[in-house]
Design a protein around this motif. Sequence first.
Motif, PDB file in Angstrom:
ATOM      1  N   GLU B 101      -2.918  -4.789  -2.550  1.00  0.00           N
ATOM      2  CA  GLU B 101      -2.038  -3.837  -1.873  1.00  0.00           C
ATOM      3  C   GLU B 101      -1.171  -3.077  -2.876  1.00  0.00           C
ATOM      4  N   ALA B 104      -2.710  -0.132  -4.167  1.00  0.00           N
ATOM      5  CA  ALA B 104      -2.720   1.012  -3.247  1.00  0.00           C
ATOM      6  C   ALA B 104      -1.311   1.494  -2.967  1.00  0.00           C
ATOM      7  N   GLN B 107      -0.811   5.049  -2.123  1.00  0.00           N
ATOM      8  CA  GLN B 107      -1.618   5.566  -1.017  1.00  0.00           C
ATOM      9  C   GLN B 107      -0.861   5.413   0.296  1.00  0.00           C
ATOM     10  N   ASN B 111      -4.356   4.034   4.840  1.00  0.00           N
ATOM     11  CA  ASN B 111      -5.617   3.934   4.093  1.00  0.00           C
ATOM     12  C   ASN B 111      -5.872   2.558   3.515  1.00  0.00           C
ATOM     13  N   THR B 112      -4.824   1.707   3.523  1.00  0.00           N
ATOM     14  CA  THR B 112      -4.930   0.443   2.797  1.00  0.00           C
ATOM     15  C   THR B 112      -6.063  -0.427   3.329  1.00  0.00           C
ATOM     16  N   SER B 115      -9.381   0.736   2.085  1.00  0.00           N
ATOM     17  CA  SER B 115      -9.527   0.489   0.649  1.00  0.00           C
ATOM     18  C   SER B 115      -9.786  -0.989   0.384  1.00  0.00           C
ATOM     19  N   ARG B 118     -13.350  -1.732   1.107  1.00  0.00           N
ATOM     20  CA  ARG B 118     -14.223  -1.206   0.058  1.00  0.00           C
ATOM     21  C   ARG B 118     -14.216  -2.139  -1.159  1.00  0.00           C
ATOM     22  N   VAL B 119     -13.009  -2.569  -1.572  1.00  0.00           N
ATOM     23  CA  VAL B 119     -12.910  -3.418  -2.761  1.00  0.00           C
ATOM     24  C   VAL B 119     -13.510  -4.802  -2.493  1.00  0.00           C
ATOM     25  N   MET B 152      -8.180   0.218  -5.993  1.00  0.00           N
ATOM     26  CA  MET B 152      -7.545   0.462  -4.692  1.00  0.00           C
ATOM     27  C   MET B 152      -7.021   1.889  -4.566  1.00  0.00           C
ATOM     28  N   SER B 153      -6.651   2.497  -5.696  1.00  0.00           N
ATOM     29  CA  SER B 153      -6.091   3.851  -5.619  1.00  0.00           C
ATOM     30  C   SER B 153      -7.185   4.918  -5.689  1.00  0.00           C
ATOM     31  N   LYS B 154      -8.448   4.509  -5.611  1.00  0.00           N
ATOM     32  CA  LYS B 154      -9.588   5.430  -5.730  1.00  0.00           C
ATOM     33  C   LYS B 154      -9.439   6.357  -6.934  1.00  0.00           C
ATOM     34  N   THR B 187     -17.887   6.229 -10.591  1.00  0.00           N
ATOM     35  CA  THR B 187     -16.586   6.131 -11.241  1.00  0.00           C
ATOM     36  C   THR B 187     -16.708   6.472 -12.727  1.00  0.00           C
TER      37      THR B 187
END
Lengths: 305, 236
Positions: B101, B104, B107, B111-112, B115, B118-119, B152-154, B187
């Motif tokens: 967290e 993120a 963010q 969106n958390t 994310s 995804r992670v 997490m922050s893309k 990435t």
Amino acid sequence: MSFLNSLISGISLGSIYAIIALGYTMVYGIAKMLNFAHGDVIMVGAYICFFATSRFGLPPLLGVLLAVIVCTVLGMTIEKLAYAPLRSAPSLAVLITAIGVSYFLQNAALLLWTPNPKVFPNFFARTVLTPEGAVFEKTGVELFGGALRISYVTLVTILVNVVIMIALTAFTGNTKMGKAMRACSEDKDAARLMGISVNTTISVTFAIGSGLAAIAGVLFMSAYPNLVPTTGSMPGIKAFTAAVFGGIGSIPGAFLGGLLLGVIEIFAKTYISTQLSDAIVFAVLIIVLLVKPTGLLGRQIREKV
Amino acid sequence: MAELLNVNDINVYYGAIHAIKGVSFHVDEGEIVTLIGANGAGKSTTLHTISGLLRSKTGSITFDGKNIGNVQAHKLVEHGLAQVPEGRRIFLQMTVEENLEMGAYTQPNANTAASLERVYEQFPRLKERQRQIAGTLSGGEQQMLAMGRALMSKPKLLMLDEPSMGLAPILVEQIFDIIQKLHKAGTTILLVEQNAQMALSVADRAYVLETGKITLSGTGDELIHSDEVRKAYLGG
């Protein structure tokens, strides 16, 4: 009964120490500095509440709210003006600055409000009519036919402490800002890499600590109503001791340390000696630190490699 | 490919010590670029300068078309830059999920959850341990957590500082597998490594850093076969 009476007084006094200790421990945890001016913020809070209620006739709750707001702003201002420029200075410089801020606040209070003691009003007294028609101020409840007397101040103090501890635990455990504070206290550079503004976080910490100091100031004054410009220093030092006792940097530690310190102090006063009570309190601290240098709930500080 | 990061003639000092002496390099979108070099060559210092924890006295750092030389460290995450610091630097007293967290932090809260999903998909191990205190994870898991946290922050650019440090060889392979997967998923990666063999084998391009200067550069393949690199970093 005297045992129970002492225990309750001890918990009440300890609750005040615990609330003040939160300010020391949170600031230490995040900014890694000892804010020795914290005790004097208590004094400022008490004066603000005193003038708001006694001079300007505001209701007590508004007086407390005003004190909290003024102290929050004061705490953030002290941090910005005095401590923030020293962020990368040696800790001794910061410590001396904090002592300087403490003297500044006390002397400013002397100039503004004179050394004459003010008698802090008891917000918790209720006017009661006896069956005979006499009017008197009721300041507490009596149990067991008067053998156990608990003042309203005591009850409110303990309650407020519990509420603050629960709220603060929820804040640091569940909110984004609270978690960011914990992240900063562990590793500032890593927190910066997450996008956390360390300056903002420190500012918020000072705001919370100083706002709590105002509440503690009002509670302390309600129990010990003699208000002078140096009023904050003794509870400040005791609360600092409580924070170290419980493990500086730890919120539950401040809670435990504060309560224990208050209970020890009152028991020492009741059963040993009033004059020696402070000496006994500090002796207990020394013994605890000899056995467990990180304090009761303090974590071992690990050196990073 | 568009240029994502351009480091131009930076000089960094620690007091009187001149740690980085006129270093310039660039990273294009979609690339894995590696900086290799011995301990103390200035690799981490270079990364810290890019991420704003240190400042260069000269030159410029351009990221995604913007000059970031004077941007504060905590504002760079919003620009799309994430760093996995040397030694992982996860928050040991917080849970795995709380660590993520924090990644993120910039963010919006909404969106958390996505994310995290995804992670966790990229690092299933972290999902198994989401409620665990990060300090109780193994070294490999901690490295995964540090990488997951940064993702997490893309970020547009992921900077990895010594991801293999202190890990058993099998875990080093795992971590490099993950790096290649992240790269395939799009990435862009700037990788700093002492383990030159591993780093060069995954990198598109590489720079060799020696006592604060870039002494060699080329594709990963070129450097892995270069005599100088073999002698200095690959054990003959």
